[in-house]
Enzyme design. Structure first.
Site, PDB file in Angstrom:
ATOM      1  N   ARG A   7       0.826  -1.207   0.000  1.00  0.00           N
ATOM      2  CA  ARG A   7       0.000   0.000   0.000  1.00  0.00           C
ATOM      3  C   ARG A   7       0.865   1.265   0.000  1.00  0.00           C
ATOM      4  O   ARG A   7       0.391   2.346  -0.327  1.00  0.00           O
ATOM      5  CB  ARG A   7      -0.909   0.019   1.236  1.00  0.00           C
ATOM      6  CG  ARG A   7      -1.982  -1.033   1.243  1.00  0.00           C
ATOM      7  CD  ARG A   7      -2.669  -1.083   2.595  1.00  0.00           C
ATOM      8  NE  ARG A   7      -3.322   0.149   2.977  1.00  0.00           N
ATOM      9  CZ  ARG A   7      -4.595   0.435   2.739  1.00  0.00           C
ATOM     10  NH1 ARG A   7      -5.359  -0.429   2.121  1.00  0.00           N
ATOM     11  NH2 ARG A   7      -5.103   1.591   3.133  1.00  0.00           N
ATOM     12  N   ARG A  12       8.881   5.309  -4.974  1.00  0.00           N
ATOM     13  CA  ARG A  12       9.079   5.771  -6.361  1.00  0.00           C
ATOM     14  C   ARG A  12      10.341   6.625  -6.464  1.00  0.00           C
ATOM     15  O   ARG A  12      10.807   7.179  -5.463  1.00  0.00           O
ATOM     16  CB  ARG A  12       7.831   6.501  -6.865  1.00  0.00           C
ATOM     17  CG  ARG A  12       7.401   7.704  -6.100  1.00  0.00           C
ATOM     18  CD  ARG A  12       6.257   8.429  -6.831  1.00  0.00           C
ATOM     19  NE  ARG A  12       4.935   7.941  -6.506  1.00  0.00           N
ATOM     20  CZ  ARG A  12       4.114   8.484  -5.608  1.00  0.00           C
ATOM     21  NH1 ARG A  12       4.504   9.549  -4.923  1.00  0.00           N
ATOM     22  NH2 ARG A  12       2.919   7.979  -5.381  1.00  0.00           N
ATOM     23  N   ARG A  19      -7.562  -5.248  14.334  1.00  0.00           N
ATOM     24  CA  ARG A  19      -6.664  -4.319  14.994  1.00  0.00           C
ATOM     25  C   ARG A  19      -7.460  -3.063  15.342  1.00  0.00           C
ATOM     26  O   ARG A  19      -8.233  -2.555  14.520  1.00  0.00           O
ATOM     27  CB  ARG A  19      -5.517  -3.997  14.036  1.00  0.00           C
ATOM     28  CG  ARG A  19      -4.396  -3.276  14.662  1.00  0.00           C
ATOM     29  CD  ARG A  19      -3.643  -4.131  15.635  1.00  0.00           C
ATOM     30  NE  ARG A  19      -2.680  -3.298  16.328  1.00  0.00           N
ATOM     31  CZ  ARG A  19      -2.423  -3.405  17.605  1.00  0.00           C
ATOM     32  NH1 ARG A  19      -3.007  -4.312  18.358  1.00  0.00           N
ATOM     33  NH2 ARG A  19      -1.533  -2.620  18.174  1.00  0.00           N
ATOM     34  N   GLU A  42      -3.114   9.371  17.283  1.00  0.00           N
ATOM     35  CA  GLU A  42      -3.647   8.034  17.017  1.00  0.00           C
ATOM     36  C   GLU A  42      -2.735   7.005  17.690  1.00  0.00           C
ATOM     37  O   GLU A  42      -1.546   6.918  17.365  1.00  0.00           O
ATOM     38  CB  GLU A  42      -3.650   7.833  15.499  1.00  0.00           C
ATOM     39  CG  GLU A  42      -4.708   6.910  15.000  1.00  0.00           C
ATOM     40  CD  GLU A  42      -4.834   6.969  13.479  1.00  0.00           C
ATOM     41  OE1 GLU A  42      -5.292   7.993  12.954  1.00  0.00           O
ATOM     42  OE2 GLU A  42      -4.447   5.989  12.832  1.00  0.00           O
ATOM     43  N   ASP A  82     -10.414   0.048   1.176  1.00  0.00           N
ATOM     44  CA  ASP A  82     -10.535   1.494   1.249  1.00  0.00           C
ATOM     45  C   ASP A  82     -11.938   1.876   0.774  1.00  0.00           C
ATOM     46  O   ASP A  82     -12.681   1.027   0.272  1.00  0.00           O
ATOM     47  CB  ASP A  82      -9.467   2.149   0.369  1.00  0.00           C
ATOM     48  CG  ASP A  82      -8.116   2.186   1.077  1.00  0.00           C
ATOM     49  OD1 ASP A  82      -8.105   2.269   2.316  1.00  0.00           O
ATOM     50  OD2 ASP A  82      -7.076   2.123   0.389  1.00  0.00           O
TER      51      ASP A  82
HETATM   52  P1  FAD Z   1     -17.970   0.872   8.596  1.00  0.00           P
HETATM   53  O1  FAD Z   1     -17.699   2.259   8.219  1.00  0.00           O
HETATM   54  O2  FAD Z   1     -17.156   0.263   9.700  1.00  0.00           O
HETATM   55  O3  FAD Z   1     -19.522   0.766   8.965  1.00  0.00           O
HETATM   56  C1  FAD Z   1     -20.057  -0.339   9.615  1.00  0.00           C
HETATM   57  C2  FAD Z   1     -21.218   0.168  10.449  1.00  0.00           C
HETATM   58  O4  FAD Z   1     -21.912  -0.969  10.985  1.00  0.00           O
HETATM   59  C3  FAD Z   1     -20.801   1.014  11.630  1.00  0.00           C
HETATM   60  O5  FAD Z   1     -21.500   2.231  11.621  1.00  0.00           O
HETATM   61  C4  FAD Z   1     -21.181   0.169  12.841  1.00  0.00           C
HETATM   62  O6  FAD Z   1     -21.617   0.947  13.942  1.00  0.00           O
HETATM   63  C5  FAD Z   1     -22.330  -0.670  12.296  1.00  0.00           C
HETATM   64  N1  FAD Z   1     -22.510  -1.926  13.007  1.00  0.00           N
HETATM   65  C6  FAD Z   1     -21.600  -2.889  13.238  1.00  0.00           C
HETATM   66  N2  FAD Z   1     -22.140  -3.890  13.950  1.00  0.00           N
HETATM   67  C7  FAD Z   1     -23.438  -3.558  14.164  1.00  0.00           C
HETATM   68  C8  FAD Z   1     -24.504  -4.179  14.865  1.00  0.00           C
HETATM   69  N3  FAD Z   1     -24.333  -5.340  15.501  1.00  0.00           N
HETATM   70  N4  FAD Z   1     -25.696  -3.562  14.887  1.00  0.00           N
HETATM   71  C9  FAD Z   1     -25.885  -2.372  14.285  1.00  0.00           C
HETATM   72  N5  FAD Z   1     -24.892  -1.729  13.621  1.00  0.00           N
HETATM   73  C10 FAD Z   1     -23.678  -2.311  13.557  1.00  0.00           C
HETATM   74  N6  FAD Z   1     -10.314   4.465   3.328  1.00  0.00           N
HETATM   75  C11 FAD Z   1      -9.917   5.287   2.330  1.00  0.00           C
HETATM   76  O7  FAD Z   1     -10.366   5.128   1.185  1.00  0.00           O
HETATM   77  N7  FAD Z   1      -9.047   6.322   2.574  1.00  0.00           N
HETATM   78  C12 FAD Z   1      -8.516   6.565   3.806  1.00  0.00           C
HETATM   79  O8  FAD Z   1      -7.731   7.514   3.977  1.00  0.00           O
HETATM   80  C13 FAD Z   1      -8.910   5.698   4.872  1.00  0.00           C
HETATM   81  N8  FAD Z   1      -8.417   5.888   6.115  1.00  0.00           N
HETATM   82  C14 FAD Z   1      -8.833   5.065   7.132  1.00  0.00           C
HETATM   83  C15 FAD Z   1      -8.319   5.301   8.404  1.00  0.00           C
HETATM   84  C16 FAD Z   1      -8.736   4.495   9.470  1.00  0.00           C
HETATM   85  C17 FAD Z   1      -8.182   4.742  10.853  1.00  0.00           C
HETATM   86  C18 FAD Z   1      -9.670   3.444   9.238  1.00  0.00           C
HETATM   87  C19 FAD Z   1     -10.107   2.566  10.395  1.00  0.00           C
HETATM   88  C20 FAD Z   1     -10.159   3.210   7.981  1.00  0.00           C
HETATM   89  C21 FAD Z   1      -9.759   4.003   6.907  1.00  0.00           C
HETATM   90  N9  FAD Z   1     -10.247   3.818   5.619  1.00  0.00           N
HETATM   91  C22 FAD Z   1      -9.836   4.640   4.587  1.00  0.00           C
HETATM   92  C23 FAD Z   1     -11.197   2.701   5.310  1.00  0.00           C
HETATM   93  C24 FAD Z   1     -12.653   3.154   5.362  1.00  0.00           C
HETATM   94  O9  FAD Z   1     -12.966   3.609   6.650  1.00  0.00           O
HETATM   95  C25 FAD Z   1     -13.522   1.960   5.009  1.00  0.00           C
HETATM   96  O10 FAD Z   1     -13.189   1.418   3.763  1.00  0.00           O
HETATM   97  C26 FAD Z   1     -15.027   2.261   4.981  1.00  0.00           C
HETATM   98  O11 FAD Z   1     -15.415   3.322   5.793  1.00  0.00           O
HETATM   99  C27 FAD Z   1     -15.754   0.996   5.402  1.00  0.00           C
HETATM  100  O12 FAD Z   1     -17.150   1.144   5.279  1.00  0.00           O
HETATM  101  P2  FAD Z   1     -18.104  -0.015   5.822  1.00  0.00           P
HETATM  102  O13 FAD Z   1     -19.486   0.404   5.543  1.00  0.00           O
HETATM  103  O14 FAD Z   1     -17.622  -1.306   5.297  1.00  0.00           O
HETATM  104  O15 FAD Z   1     -17.804  -0.114   7.379  1.00  0.00           O
HETATM  105  N1  UDP Z   2       3.568   1.960   6.828  1.00  0.00           N
HETATM  106  C1  UDP Z   2       4.808   2.131   7.409  1.00  0.00           C
HETATM  107  N2  UDP Z   2       5.242   3.391   7.648  1.00  0.00           N
HETATM  108  C2  UDP Z   2       4.522   4.487   7.350  1.00  0.00           C
HETATM  109  C3  UDP Z   2       3.249   4.302   6.749  1.00  0.00           C
HETATM  110  C4  UDP Z   2       2.795   3.033   6.510  1.00  0.00           C
HETATM  111  O1  UDP Z   2       5.477   1.155   7.724  1.00  0.00           O
HETATM  112  O2  UDP Z   2       4.985   5.612   7.598  1.00  0.00           O
HETATM  113  C5  UDP Z   2       3.104   0.573   6.601  1.00  0.00           C
HETATM  114  C6  UDP Z   2       2.338   0.014   7.821  1.00  0.00           C
HETATM  115  O3  UDP Z   2       2.587  -1.374   7.891  1.00  0.00           O
HETATM  116  C7  UDP Z   2       0.900   0.289   7.447  1.00  0.00           C
HETATM  117  C8  UDP Z   2       0.934  -0.003   5.945  1.00  0.00           C
HETATM  118  O4  UDP Z   2       2.205   0.525   5.515  1.00  0.00           O
HETATM  119  O5  UDP Z   2       0.028  -0.558   8.141  1.00  0.00           O
HETATM  120  C9  UDP Z   2      -0.168   0.615   5.150  1.00  0.00           C
HETATM  121  O6  UDP Z   2      -0.141   2.002   5.356  1.00  0.00           O
HETATM  122  P1  UDP Z   2      -1.410   2.895   5.058  1.00  0.00           P
HETATM  123  O7  UDP Z   2      -1.013   4.323   5.187  1.00  0.00           O
HETATM  124  O8  UDP Z   2      -2.018   2.457   3.796  1.00  0.00           O
HETATM  125  O9  UDP Z   2      -2.339   2.482   6.287  1.00  0.00           O
HETATM  126  P2  UDP Z   2      -3.809   2.926   6.702  1.00  0.00           P
HETATM  127  O10 UDP Z   2      -4.100   4.230   6.030  1.00  0.00           O
HETATM  128  O11 UDP Z   2      -4.717   1.834   6.254  1.00  0.00           O
HETATM  129  O12 UDP Z   2      -3.736   3.030   8.171  1.00  0.00           O
END
Ligand code: FAD
Ligand code: UDP
Length: 368
Positions: free
Chosen positions: A172, A176, A249, A300, A349
């Site tokens: 991910r 480059r 996680r 975080e 994502d």
């Molecule tokens: P979720 O958003 O997890 O929605 C699931 C929902 O189900 C939640 O609202 C939860 O409350 C509900 N639920 C679960 N169990 C129950 C239950 N038993 N009863 C009722 N409701 C329930 N993606 C990107 O493209 N770019 C990014 O920069 C990016 N950054 C991220 C950073 C972090 C820290 C995290 C954790 C994720 C990130 N993602 C990113 C991924 C992105 O959040 C997910 O791909 C997307 O939001 C997932 O959508 P979802 O609907 O699958 O799940």
């Molecule tokens: N990673 C790393 N150093 C960084 C950023 C990312 O080692 O500074 C590694 C780490 O293992 C991470 C993975 O690359 O879990 C994917 O990073 P990404 O930024 O895509 O993670 P996310 O946005 O899903 O938290």
């Protein structure tokens, strides 16, 4: 005839896209969510006029024009380009790994010099096909980069040795040989101008939604009123953990409002050393080029105890073996659709979640 064609559990991006499309197709849908707000992990909380990404920073990016056009129906996007920094023992470097980083690290100025430096370090190892994240990173980038930017960040983030993680995770992170600090290789990228909440609001227009409603508290009732259940929570929980728990996680977010206009001059700074216990600091206003007089930052932290919110699936061999048993069981149930990051147990994502939801809608509508 049941009261609803679909009861959708979870109002995150998967549930919201699924409901939107099914409503358009004339289906009767209800969404429930156990949280007190819609949007799942893309939800933002407005603090001092700043959209705070409440469950971690979310940057929309995709290479798929159809997905980009799809999401742009619900909001315009700004020109934000993710260019995080890495802080290693107090020194700042550019990310992703690119010529700026190599210059800061070794003083090399040309791509040939940088390649040579990396090749010298990689040659010290005799790794065949990389079997885990550590081997993948060492083979691609060599020891200096692995030790300064990857090893500790990864081990903090995932709470285990990099040698116990699948190699796809590190793919991910781009590497480059140009002076390009754009974190993503994708063609399209940005932050929605009406905010992620604005997108969810548009998607859910006209959809019946119940918040503070945990599926497992009233499972029988929901199942009795639904033609099909669309479940976007944990797949292992849906099946009562009968084949064991899948590992997820988790993170802890600590947000603070600070009375200065700018704290770190960038939206994302990763802390890649071992000594710092958090993984990154997010300064939310920079996602939208905000000019508010104050700022909101979020530290975080990895969560190293059980019971936290499940954020990241751990797609290693052990968990995949368990997952496959749940998937087989799910395949036998005609009235169940599993979707999203938790329901499919995939490191999706946002653009991939949308693609998956649209695909499942299409398959459903073909059946009818
Ligand atoms: P979720 O958003 O997890 O929605 C699931 C929902 O189900 C939640 O609202 C939860 O409350 C509900 N639920 C679960 N169990 C129950 C239950 N038993 N009863 C009722 N409701 C329930 N993606 C990107 O493209 N770019 C990014 O920069 C990016 N950054 C991220 C950073 C972090 C820290 C995290 C954790 C994720 C990130 N993602 C990113 C991924 C992105 O959040 C997910 O791909 C997307 O939001 C997932 O959508 P979802 O609907 O699958 O799940
Ligand atoms: N990673 C790393 N150093 C960084 C950023 C990312 O080692 O500074 C590694 C780490 O293992 C991470 C993975 O690359 O879990 C994917 O990073 P990404 O930024 O895509 O993670 P996310 O946005 O899903 O938290």
């Amino acid at each position: 005839m049941k009261q609803y064609d679909y009861v959708i559990v979870g109002s995150g991006l998967f549930g919201a896209v699924f409901a939107h499309e099914m409503l358009k197709a004339g289906k009767r849908c209800m969404i429930i969510d156990k949280r007190n707000h819609a949007g799942g992990n893309i939800y933002c909380k407005e603090i001092e006029g700043i959209n705070v990404h409440w469950y971690g920073p979310h940057i929309f990016h995709t290479n798929d024009k159809q997905i980009w056009d799809y999401i742009n129906q619900f909001s315009e996007f700004n020109r934000y380009t993710n260019s995080p920094l890495a802080s290693y023992k107090g020194t700042l470097y550019n990310l992703p790994l690119n010529m700026n980083t190599f210059y800061q690290l070794w003083g090399v100025k040309t791509p040939s010099e940088a390649r040579l430096k990396i090749q010298e370090q990689v040659a010290a190892f005799k790794i065949g096909e990389p079997k885990n994240l550590e081997e993948q990173a060492l083979q691609q980038a060599g020891t200096d980069i692995y030790d300064k930017f990857i090893r500790h960040y990864t081990e903090k983030q995932w709470g285990r040795s990099a040698s116990q993680l699948p190699s796809f995770i590190i793919k991910r992170l781009p590497l480059r040989f140009t002076y390009d600090n754009n974190y993503f290789d994708d063609k399209f990228q940005g932050i929605p101008i009406s905010g992620y909440n604005g997108i969810i609001k548009q998607l859910l227009k006209g959809v019946e939604i119940r918040l503070n409603a945990d599926f497992f508290r009233m499972r029988q009732i929901y199942e009795s009123i639904a033609g099909k259940i669309v479940f976007t929570g944990r797949i292992d929980q849906f099946f009562d953990y009968r084949f064991g728990q899948l590992e997820y996680r988790s993170l802890r977010f600590k947000s603070s409002c600070i009375d200065i206009p700018d704290y770190q001059g960038n939206a994302v700074i990763n802390y890649t050393d071992e000594e710092t216990d958090f993984t990154r600091i997010i300064e939310h206003k920079h996602f939208e080029f905000g000019s508010q007089p104050c700022t909101v930052i979020t530290h975080e932290y990895p969560l190293n105890k059980p019971g936290g919110e499940p954020y990241y699936p751990v797609n290693d061999i052990k968990n995949t073996t368990i997952l496959n048993k749940y998937k087989e069981l799910a395949g036998q149930q005609n009235n169940l659709i599993l979707g999203g990051r938790l329901g499919e147990y995939r490191y999706y994502d946002m653009h991939q979640v949308i693609a998956s939801a649209l695909n499942k809608v299409k398959l459903e509508l073909l059946k009818v």
